[in-house]
Structures are given as C-alpha cells and as structure tokens.
Design a protein around this motif. Structure first.
Motif, PDB file in Angstrom:
ATOM      1  N   GLY A 201     -80.823 -75.447  22.994  1.00 13.05           N
ATOM      2  CA  GLY A 201     -81.078 -74.748  21.738  1.00 13.05           C
ATOM      3  C   GLY A 201     -80.939 -75.621  20.496  1.00 13.05           C
ATOM      4  N   HIS A 202     -80.498 -76.857  20.696  1.00 15.17           N
ATOM      5  CA  HIS A 202     -80.285 -77.763  19.569  1.00 15.17           C
ATOM      6  C   HIS A 202     -81.076 -79.060  19.706  1.00 15.17           C
ATOM      7  N   ARG A 203     -82.040 -79.080  20.603  1.00 10.43           N
ATOM      8  CA  ARG A 203     -82.841 -80.287  20.786  1.00 10.43           C
ATOM      9  C   ARG A 203     -83.859 -80.433  19.666  1.00 10.43           C
ATOM     10  N   ARG A 204     -84.369 -81.645  19.533  1.00  9.81           N
ATOM     11  CA  ARG A 204     -85.378 -81.985  18.522  1.00  9.81           C
ATOM     12  C   ARG A 204     -84.781 -81.983  17.112  1.00  9.81           C
ATOM     13  N   ARG A 205     -83.453 -82.220  17.043  1.00 11.60           N
ATOM     14  CA  ARG A 205     -82.754 -82.315  15.761  1.00 11.60           C
ATOM     15  C   ARG A 205     -82.209 -83.722  15.520  1.00 11.60           C
ATOM     16  N   GLY A 206     -82.460 -84.633  16.440  1.00  7.18           N
ATOM     17  CA  GLY A 206     -81.945 -85.986  16.309  1.00  7.18           C
ATOM     18  C   GLY A 206     -80.540 -86.171  16.854  1.00  7.18           C
TER      19      GLY A 206
ATOM     20  N   VAL B  64     -75.899 -89.374  19.087  1.00  9.35           N
ATOM     21  CA  VAL B  64     -74.948 -89.650  20.168  1.00  9.35           C
ATOM     22  C   VAL B  64     -75.097 -91.083  20.665  1.00  9.35           C
ATOM     23  N   VAL B  65     -76.335 -91.501  20.914  1.00 12.14           N
ATOM     24  CA  VAL B  65     -76.564 -92.863  21.407  1.00 12.14           C
ATOM     25  C   VAL B  65     -76.040 -93.879  20.401  1.00 12.14           C
ATOM     26  N   ARG B  66     -76.337 -93.701  19.136  1.00 14.86           N
ATOM     27  CA  ARG B  66     -75.879 -94.635  18.099  1.00 14.86           C
ATOM     28  C   ARG B  66     -74.348 -94.677  18.039  1.00 14.86           C
ATOM     29  N   ALA B  67     -73.700 -93.528  18.092  1.00 19.53           N
ATOM     30  CA  ALA B  67     -72.232 -93.493  18.038  1.00 19.53           C
ATOM     31  C   ALA B  67     -71.622 -94.176  19.264  1.00 19.53           C
ATOM     32  N   LEU B  68     -72.203 -93.950  20.423  1.00 22.62           N
ATOM     33  CA  LEU B  68     -71.687 -94.595  21.630  1.00 22.62           C
ATOM     34  C   LEU B  68     -71.892 -96.105  21.571  1.00 22.62           C
ATOM     35  N   GLU B  69     -73.046 -96.552  21.070  1.00 23.91           N
ATOM     36  CA  GLU B  69     -73.287 -97.986  20.920  1.00 23.91           C
ATOM     37  C   GLU B  69     -72.284 -98.611  19.964  1.00 23.91           C
ATOM     38  N   GLU B  70     -72.027 -97.953  18.847  1.00 20.74           N
ATOM     39  CA  GLU B  70     -71.085 -98.478  17.867  1.00 20.74           C
ATOM     40  C   GLU B  70     -69.685 -98.596  18.459  1.00 20.74           C
TER      41      GLU B  70
ATOM     42  N   LEU C 155     -86.344 -91.025  24.415  1.00 17.19           N
ATOM     43  CA  LEU C 155     -85.185 -91.253  23.535  1.00 17.19           C
ATOM     44  C   LEU C 155     -84.760 -92.711  23.585  1.00 17.19           C
ATOM     45  N   TYR C 156     -84.605 -93.250  24.778  1.00 18.24           N
ATOM     46  CA  TYR C 156     -84.122 -94.623  24.898  1.00 18.24           C
ATOM     47  C   TYR C 156     -85.139 -95.620  24.359  1.00 18.24           C
ATOM     48  N   LEU C 157     -86.410 -95.397  24.609  1.00 15.83           N
ATOM     49  CA  LEU C 157     -87.434 -96.283  24.050  1.00 15.83           C
ATOM     50  C   LEU C 157     -87.419 -96.219  22.522  1.00 15.83           C
ATOM     51  N   SER C 158     -87.239 -95.012  21.979  1.00 17.88           N
ATOM     52  CA  SER C 158     -87.263 -94.852  20.513  1.00 17.88           C
ATOM     53  C   SER C 158     -86.025 -95.414  19.827  1.00 17.88           C
ATOM     54  N   THR C 159     -84.978 -95.674  20.602  1.00 17.30           N
ATOM     55  CA  THR C 159     -83.750 -96.235  20.023  1.00 17.30           C
ATOM     56  C   THR C 159     -83.587 -97.707  20.372  1.00 17.30           C
ATOM     57  N   GLY C 160     -84.667 -98.340  20.786  1.00 18.76           N
ATOM     58  CA  GLY C 160     -84.667 -99.785  20.955  1.00 18.76           C
ATOM     59  C   GLY C 160     -84.287-100.323  22.317  1.00 18.76           C
ATOM     60  N   TYR C 161     -84.225 -99.478  23.329  1.00 17.04           N
ATOM     61  CA  TYR C 161     -83.901 -99.958  24.673  1.00 17.04           C
ATOM     62  C   TYR C 161     -85.126-100.571  25.327  1.00 17.04           C
ATOM     63  N   ARG C 162     -84.879-101.655  26.083  1.00 17.16           N
ATOM     64  CA  ARG C 162     -85.946-102.319  26.835  1.00 17.16           C
ATOM     65  C   ARG C 162     -85.995-101.726  28.234  1.00 17.16           C
ATOM     66  N   PRO C 163     -87.173-101.305  28.674  1.00 14.84           N
ATOM     67  CA  PRO C 163     -87.283-100.795  30.046  1.00 14.84           C
ATOM     68  C   PRO C 163     -87.171-101.946  31.044  1.00 14.84           C
ATOM     69  N   LEU C 164     -86.464-101.712  32.124  1.00 18.89           N
ATOM     70  CA  LEU C 164     -86.298-102.688  33.196  1.00 18.89           C
ATOM     71  C   LEU C 164     -87.082-102.246  34.429  1.00 18.89           C
ATOM     72  N   TYR C 165     -88.180-101.562  34.202  1.00 13.75           N
ATOM     73  CA  TYR C 165     -89.036-101.054  35.270  1.00 13.75           C
ATOM     74  C   TYR C 165     -90.478-101.169  34.793  1.00 13.75           C
ATOM     75  N   ASP C 166     -91.386-100.984  35.690  1.00  9.82           N
ATOM     76  CA  ASP C 166     -92.810-101.051  35.367  1.00  9.82           C
ATOM     77  C   ASP C 166     -93.204 -99.749  34.659  1.00  9.82           C
ATOM     78  N   VAL C 167     -93.403 -99.820  33.356  1.00  6.15           N
ATOM     79  CA  VAL C 167     -93.723 -98.618  32.579  1.00  6.15           C
ATOM     80  C   VAL C 167     -95.107 -98.073  32.898  1.00  6.15           C
ATOM     81  N   THR C 168     -95.940 -98.855  33.603  1.00  4.26           N
ATOM     82  CA  THR C 168     -97.276 -98.373  33.975  1.00  4.26           C
ATOM     83  C   THR C 168     -97.276 -97.663  35.329  1.00  4.26           C
ATOM     84  N   ALA C 169     -96.160 -97.738  36.061  1.00  2.00           N
ATOM     85  CA  ALA C 169     -96.071 -97.076  37.371  1.00  2.00           C
ATOM     86  C   ALA C 169     -95.944 -95.573  37.193  1.00  2.00           C
TER      87      ALA C 169
END
Length: 160
Positions: A75-80, A85-91, A115-129
């Motif tokens: 009920g609280h998704r799409r609010r950032g 959470v990801v930013r706070a955990l990284e910090e 979410l992870y792609l939008s926050t700067g994470y590099r995929p370690l898998y074939d994104v075209t698969a």
C-alpha cells in the motif's frame, strides 16, 4: 528479528516469496544474528505507527555487505521508500567500513531488479537472458567512503 516493527515486514515478505516462488525457506536461510551489529543492521521505516518499509544487510565478506529483505508495504509502494531504504543501508554499511554491496533478487521480482538498476547497481548476470532461465539476479555496487580495516561502530539505524 524480535523487534515488533519488523514483524509486518517479515510476514509480507514471506507471503510475497510464497506467492511468486511457491513454498520456500528464504527467510530462514540466515539466523537473526547475521543482521545484528557489528556486521549487520536491520532498518525499519514506521509511518503513523505502521511499518511501511525496511531492509537489512549482513556481512558477506571482509569488505562487502549483502543487502537482504528490502521491502515496502504494497500500500506504500511507488513512493520512493525502496530507494530510501537502499540508500540508508548503503550509508550505514559504508560507516561500518564496507566498501562494496552485493545482493541477489529472484527472477520473478522485476520491480526489485528495476530498483537496484535505478540506484546504480551493476548486474552480474546476462540482462538479455529471459528471466525465467536465471536462478537469481545478482548485483553489486561500490560504496563511496568505505575503508577496509576501519573499526566497526554500533548501529545508528534501528536494529532488530
């Protein structure tokens, strides 16, 4: 996690994992102690007395934290909140001396991968698969300011 604020997060995560993947033991793979200081942390966001988001990290190796259990109430998704959470955990991970973050998500969780792609994470898998051909989707990200060998400090986020 013994903190009552974590209970809704864990309950909804279990329901979500079971709905997407069938019966599983994902939430029982790691003991609670793995998410406790000094190597880990568990963050819960509470709004108007209700748990709305949260997540955790655990020690993956000497310089790497592993994000786990990142969640936002449906009920609280799409609010950032996921990004918050990801930013706070990284910090917090950087404050504790980690230099890198690693994580995995399931192939039936495209919003998590986004979410992870939008926050700067590099995929370690074939994104075209095709996602259904992959067992899990792994990501990594270097943390600014993390320094190996720093003394690990007590949590500044709410630990459960």
């Amino acid at each position: 996690m013994r903190d009552p604020a974590a209970a809704p997060l864990l309950k909804d995560l279990h329901l979500e994992y079971t709905t997407r993947y069938g019966p599983n033991e994902e939430l029982n793979r790691y003991p609670d102690a793995e998410f406790a200081p000094p190597g880990g942390a568990f963050l819960v966001l509470v709004e108007d007395g209700h748990t709305v988001a949260g997540g955790a990290f655990r020690r993956y190796d000497a310089t790497t934290a592993e994000l786990k259990r990142v969640w936002a109430h449906p009920g609280h998704r799409r609010r950032g909140l996921g990004k918050l959470v990801v930013r706070a955990l990284e910090e917090e991970a950087a404050r504790r001396g980690y230099r890198r973050v690693y994580l995995t998500t399931g192939p039936r969780q495209p919003e998590a991968a986004a979410l992870y792609l939008s926050t700067g994470y590099r995929p370690l898998y074939d994104v075209t698969a095709p996602p259904d051909t992959l067992h899990h989707l792994a990501f990594e990200k270097d943390l600014p300011g993390g320094a190996a060998g720093q003394e690990v400090r007590a949590a500044e986020v709410q630990d459960a």
